[in-house]
Design an enzyme around this catalytic site. Structure first.
Site, PDB file in Angstrom:
ATOM      1  N   ASN A 159      53.380  44.422  57.677  1.00 47.25           N
ATOM      2  CA  ASN A 159      52.132  43.854  57.166  1.00 47.25           C
ATOM      3  C   ASN A 159      51.266  43.178  58.225  1.00 47.25           C
ATOM      4  OD1 ASN A 159      54.116  41.863  57.308  1.00 47.25           O
ATOM      5  ND2 ASN A 159      53.300  40.699  55.593  1.00 47.25           N
ATOM      6  N   GLU A 258      62.473  34.657  58.991  1.00 51.32           N
ATOM      7  CA  GLU A 258      61.261  34.351  58.231  1.00 51.32           C
ATOM      8  C   GLU A 258      61.236  35.360  57.101  1.00 51.32           C
ATOM      9  OE1 GLU A 258      58.128  34.578  56.471  1.00 51.32           O
ATOM     10  OE2 GLU A 258      57.171  35.428  58.235  1.00 51.32           O
ATOM     11  N   CYS A 292      53.560  37.243  53.129  1.00 50.68           N
ATOM     12  CA  CYS A 292      54.583  36.364  52.578  1.00 50.68           C
ATOM     13  C   CYS A 292      54.003  35.000  52.217  1.00 50.68           C
ATOM     14  CB  CYS A 292      55.743  36.206  53.553  1.00 50.68           C
ATOM     15  SG  CYS A 292      55.232  35.643  55.181  1.00 50.68           S
ATOM     16  N   GLU A 466      58.750  29.304  63.799  1.00 51.87           N
ATOM     17  CA  GLU A 466      58.034  30.059  64.822  1.00 51.87           C
ATOM     18  C   GLU A 466      56.690  29.390  65.062  1.00 51.87           C
ATOM     19  OE1 GLU A 466      59.549  34.570  64.613  1.00 51.87           O
ATOM     20  OE2 GLU A 466      58.267  34.032  62.925  1.00 51.87           O
TER      21      GLU A 466
END
Length: 486
Positions: A159, A258, A292, A466
């Site tokens: 994505n 993640e 997400c 991150e």
């Protein structure tokens, strides 16, 4: 030759191992599809296990020399990579749109976002610190070092094909780690182009190795269990993340995950509704909902839900759907037929349980994997889309009556990546932000992602962070040296 064809022709399609472009050992290739048409753009090398192990060999061979490279030199490579990405943003954005589908304007935004990770971590490379301390009894000294964790395995999703790679590559390069990266099979071109660009920026052979494959599990599991890699970073679904954590246990591999999200967005009765609608559009429709961080469950106070719903529907109705390369297009196709069908199933399930369709709600006709912007009202708690990540342009609205109820509904999920809330009350803003079970909160805004801030979730949305000043920590080990004094 059209500009689109030129961009595709200029993109590498082989594996990148040890600084060299090479075909898969088997000679197999993998078709890359244009989700707006369903047609094949090109084919890339389809790696097998031997190719993956060769990439790991290259990363291991380069690790010692790369770790010894001065931090300033590593930072300068990242800085040059940032500058090259910025200079070639138009080309990189068009390539991304062709393989992923998002509008070109949005692809340009992702390129800028991705490049910023390189600039941020170019500055962090020279700030890796340590410590010196007198022992409590005064008879010795403690010296603390932070050293690169070693060869890393990186797995990225389709994505955000450039940003998710840069978010992992940036800190790894800054810390002095070598890498094997496997991009998603649907969108390998952006990563292959990024590897070419970073080589031009001066990244030594073997530091970054790119393996494209249709068999992610079959190729990556042997690398995870090999024992020479020391770090795994993955962005993707929670079920896959769990499996990777399980595989990593054999070698006690350090992991960053993640994973999935089920983001709630709460609109309180005192919110500025126009700003709340704008924020909801950003939180819901970024990347066409294929994120997400996308608002998955929209909870609106019962006193304003009708007004909010009408305003949101008006905004969603004005969005132009089409191929991402078209003029004025706001919403491109979903990534593939499987994803489009899942979105349709979730909407149909909600409608069958009593949800009202304010806009959209059915699969678009024609070629490509399009689904129209959709707004649902009165979505019951039993609907699947209250529990499952939508990953599409669907905004489900549910009413609540008080703050406690809103918090309870927002936290009623195994996920905890991000939450959003809109209110003018400062006390409520802080109170609710602290009560929400998520790693990030968007307070009166619909975008939280920023390379200078820590990105990550709690519960089943992942492990580690991150970006931000802590992002490089995931790629560093702490070593303590006990020093005796005479």
């Amino acid at each position: 030759m059209s500009r689109e064809q030129e961009v595709i022709e200029a993109c590498p399609t082989d594996l990148f191992i040890g600084g060299k472009w090479q075909a898969a050992e088997s000679g197999k290739t993998l078709a890359v599809e244009d989700p707006a048409t369903g047609e094949t753009l090109c084919s890339v090398a389809d790696a097998g296990v031997a190719d993956g192990l060769a990439a790991l060999d290259a990363a291991v061979a380069a690790q010692a020399e790369w770790a010894a490279t001065p931090p300033r030199d590593r930072g300068e490579i990242l800085r040059r990579s940032f500058e090259l990405m910025t200079a070639r943003a138009d080309e990189l954005a068009l390539l991304m749109t062709l393989e992923m589908g998002k509008p070109v304007a949005e692809s340009k935004g992702e390129i800028a976002y991705a490049a910023e990770f390189f600039r941020w971590f170019s500055e962090e490379a020279v700030r890796i610190d340590g410590g010196y301390q007198i022992a409590p009894n005064g008879k010795g000294r403690f010296v603390v070092l932070r050293q690169p964790v070693g060869p890393c395995l990186l797995i990225t999703p389709w994505n955000f094909p450039a940003a998710m790679g840069a978010r992992k590559i940036g800190p790894a390069v800054a810390a002095g780690c070598t890498m094997v990266i496997k991009p998603a099979a649907q969108t390998p071109l952006s990563m292959l182009k990024l590897a070419e660009l970073m080589t031009e920026a001066g990244l030594p052979a073997g530091v970054l190795n790119v393996v494209t494959t249709s068999d992610s599990g079959g190729v990556m599991e042997p690398l995870i269990k090999d024992g020479r890699a020391r770090k795994l970073s993955f962005t993707g679904s929670t079920p896959v993340g769990k499996k990777l954590i399980e595989q990593s246990a054999d070698q006690v591999l350090r992991t960053s995950m993640e994973l999935g999200g089920n983001a709630p967005l709460i609109v309180f009765e005192d919110a500025d509704l126009d700003k709340a609608v704008e924020g909801t559009m950003l939180a819901k429709m970024r990347n066409g909902g294929e994120a997400c961080t996308a608002a998955n469950r929209i909870y609106v106070h019962s006193s304003v839900i009708d007004t909010f719903g009408a305003k949101l529907t008006e905004r969603m109705k004005a969005l132009k759907v089409g191929r991402g390369t078209g003029d004025g297009v706001d919403v491109g196709p979903l990534i593939d037929a499987k994803q489009r069908d899942k979105v349709a199933e979730l909407v149909d399930d909600a409608v069958s349980q009593g949800a009202d369709v304010l806009l959209g709600g059915s699969v678009a006709e024609g070629n490509g994997y399009f689904y129209p912007p959709t707004v649902l009202a009165g979505v019951p708690a039993s609907a699947r889309l209250q529990k499952e990540e939508i990953f599409g342009p669907v905004a489900p609205l549910t009413a609540f009556d008080d703050e406690d109820e809103a918090i309870r509904m927002a936290n009623d999920t195994e996920f905890g990546l991000v939450s959003y809330l809109f209110t003018k009350d400062l006390s409520r803003a802080l109170r609710v932000s602290e009560a929400l079970e998520s790693g990030m909160v968007g307070l009166n805004q619909g975008i939280v992602s920023n390379p200078a801030a820590p990105f990550g979730g709690v519960k089943q949305s992942g492990l580690g962070r991150e970006g931000g000043s802590v992002g490089i920590d995931e790629y560093l080990d702490v070593k303590y040296i006990a020093v005796a004094l005479d």
